[in-house]
Structure formats: C-alpha cells, structure tokens
Design a protein around this motif. Sequence first.
Motif, PDB file in Angstrom:
ATOM      1  N   GLN A  62      -0.062 -14.775   5.784  1.00 46.80           N
ATOM      2  CA  GLN A  62      -0.708 -13.629   6.599  1.00 46.80           C
ATOM      3  C   GLN A  62      -0.213 -12.440   6.020  1.00 46.80           C
ATOM      4  N   SER A  63       1.347 -12.164   5.319  1.00 46.50           N
ATOM      5  CA  SER A  63       1.286 -10.845   4.299  1.00 46.50           C
ATOM      6  C   SER A  63       0.284 -10.344   3.219  1.00 46.50           C
ATOM      7  N   ALA A  64      -0.355 -11.592   2.622  1.00 40.99           N
ATOM      8  CA  ALA A  64      -1.205 -11.565   1.498  1.00 40.99           C
ATOM      9  C   ALA A  64      -2.256 -10.705   2.431  1.00 40.99           C
ATOM     10  N   PHE A  65      -2.905 -10.817   3.446  1.00 43.24           N
ATOM     11  CA  PHE A  65      -3.787 -10.278   4.241  1.00 43.24           C
ATOM     12  C   PHE A  65      -3.273  -8.558   4.804  1.00 43.24           C
ATOM     13  N   ALA A  66      -2.129  -8.613   4.961  1.00 40.06           N
ATOM     14  CA  ALA A  66      -1.349  -7.392   5.573  1.00 40.06           C
ATOM     15  C   ALA A  66      -1.429  -6.680   4.780  1.00 40.06           C
ATOM     16  N   ALA A  67      -1.448  -7.369   3.099  1.00 39.82           N
ATOM     17  CA  ALA A  67      -0.739  -5.666   1.953  1.00 39.82           C
ATOM     18  C   ALA A  67      -2.224  -5.633   1.726  1.00 39.82           C
ATOM     19  N   SER A  68      -3.118  -6.373   2.101  1.00 42.44           N
ATOM     20  CA  SER A  68      -4.887  -6.294   1.426  1.00 42.44           C
ATOM     21  C   SER A  68      -5.201  -4.794   2.381  1.00 42.44           C
ATOM     22  N   ASP A  69      -4.989  -4.995   3.312  1.00 42.28           N
ATOM     23  CA  ASP A  69      -5.427  -4.082   4.133  1.00 42.28           C
ATOM     24  C   ASP A  69      -4.544  -2.795   4.370  1.00 42.28           C
ATOM     25  N   GLU A  70      -3.550  -2.436   4.066  1.00 45.29           N
ATOM     26  CA  GLU A  70      -2.717  -1.431   3.977  1.00 45.29           C
ATOM     27  C   GLU A  70      -3.419  -0.650   2.514  1.00 45.29           C
ATOM     28  N   GLU A  71      -3.668  -1.912   1.720  1.00 46.42           N
ATOM     29  CA  GLU A  71      -4.429  -0.865   0.692  1.00 46.42           C
ATOM     30  C   GLU A  71      -5.598  -0.491   0.623  1.00 46.42           C
ATOM     31  N   TYR A  72      -6.712  -1.546   2.099  1.00 47.63           N
ATOM     32  CA  TYR A  72      -7.849  -0.702   1.898  1.00 47.63           C
ATOM     33  C   TYR A  72      -7.766   0.150   3.122  1.00 47.63           C
ATOM     34  N   VAL A  73      -6.842   0.230   4.548  1.00 47.37           N
ATOM     35  CA  VAL A  73      -7.100   1.527   4.348  1.00 47.37           C
ATOM     36  C   VAL A  73      -6.621   2.771   3.368  1.00 47.37           C
ATOM     37  N   LYS A  74      -5.449   2.793   3.019  1.00 53.31           N
ATOM     38  CA  LYS A  74      -5.304   3.892   2.387  1.00 53.31           C
ATOM     39  C   LYS A  74      -5.690   4.166   1.068  1.00 53.31           C
ATOM     40  N   GLU A  75      -6.773   3.679   0.483  1.00 55.09           N
ATOM     41  CA  GLU A  75      -7.743   3.452  -0.433  1.00 55.09           C
ATOM     42  C   GLU A  75      -8.906   4.398   0.086  1.00 55.09           C
ATOM     43  N   THR A  76      -9.656   3.765   0.822  1.00 59.05           N
ATOM     44  CA  THR A  76     -10.566   4.281   2.108  1.00 59.05           C
ATOM     45  C   THR A  76     -10.360   5.596   2.323  1.00 59.05           C
ATOM     46  N   ALA A  77      -8.997   5.692   2.851  1.00 60.86           N
ATOM     47  CA  ALA A  77      -8.553   7.451   3.142  1.00 60.86           C
ATOM     48  C   ALA A  77      -9.291   8.162   2.296  1.00 60.86           C
TER      49      ALA A  77
END
Length: 172
Positions: A62-77
């Motif tokens: 769960q924590s690994a996906f949360a970090a990659s999800d936050e990174e995805y949102v930041k880089e996509t923005a």
Amino acid sequence: MASPTLIAPTSMLKPLLPIKARATQTPPSPPPHQQPLRRQFLCLAAAAAATTTASLALGGVQSAFAASDEEYVKETAEVINKVRSTINMDKNDPNIASAVAELREASNSWVAKYRREKALLGRASFRDMYSALNAISGHYISFGPTAPIPAKRKARILEEMDTAEKALSRGR
C-alpha cells in the motif's frame, strides 16, 4: 522440356572427405554433496517467499503504491503545465524550438516511465495524457518544432489536457 539454365554435369568428380567420428564423453556424475545444497537452497527460498508474503499482507504494498501514485500525479501535472505553456506560445517567439525540445523530452520520459505500469493503464488521466502527447509528438515530428499546431488539433489537445487534469484531481 529443357530449361535454358540447366547445368551440365562435369566429367571430373571430386572425392568427398571422410567424416571422422568424435569420441563421445559421458558427462561426469554430480558429486555426492550436491543434494544437501539443493535442499538448503529450497529451504531458504521458501523462507524468503514466506517472509515476503507476510510483509505484503501487513501493508507493505500500500505504501509503495501511494508513493508512486503521488509521483504520478505530480509528474503528470508538470507535463500538463509544460504542454499548455508550449502550445500557447506565439509562433514568432524565438524560444519556441527550445520549449518544444524540452516538451518532447518531458513527454518521452513520462510515456517511457508510466506506460509499463499496469495499474495506471486503465486510468482516464493516463489515457487522455497519452493521447494528447501522441498528437503533439506526431505534429512536431512531422512538421518540425517551429510549425504552429492547427486550431482544431490544438483545441482537441487542450480539451484532453483539461479532462486529464479533472480525472487526475479525482484520483482516476
């Protein structure tokens, strides 16, 4: 019926070289101490698998996906902002070629990073971003970095950016 490319036989035959048989060797039998090493390996592998399974069940994923999800949102923005700023530049701007080069580099790295992620492939934000980046890259590859994007294509790209941003804010 005879073919004009028929090859006529020659009068001199060349002798074939004799084939020498090689001596076959049987592979050496494994040493007697090989079996305990295999058992040790299998025991260690089973213990490692059990430990990994236990750590995943306790929430390690769960924590690994949360970090990659936050990174995805930041880089996509960031890529969305770069696309908007580059597309809306004036066609007479002297910095447009460098801005397009930066945009292509950012979009290529974004696509290379996230297209392999199975969890992101079904997201609406990923689909719209990928489509828009594909349209932008195709335009600049075909027409060059200083060619303006036609109004209809520009409107579609900006609409896809808007829908990707909305989906991103909703976690999709």
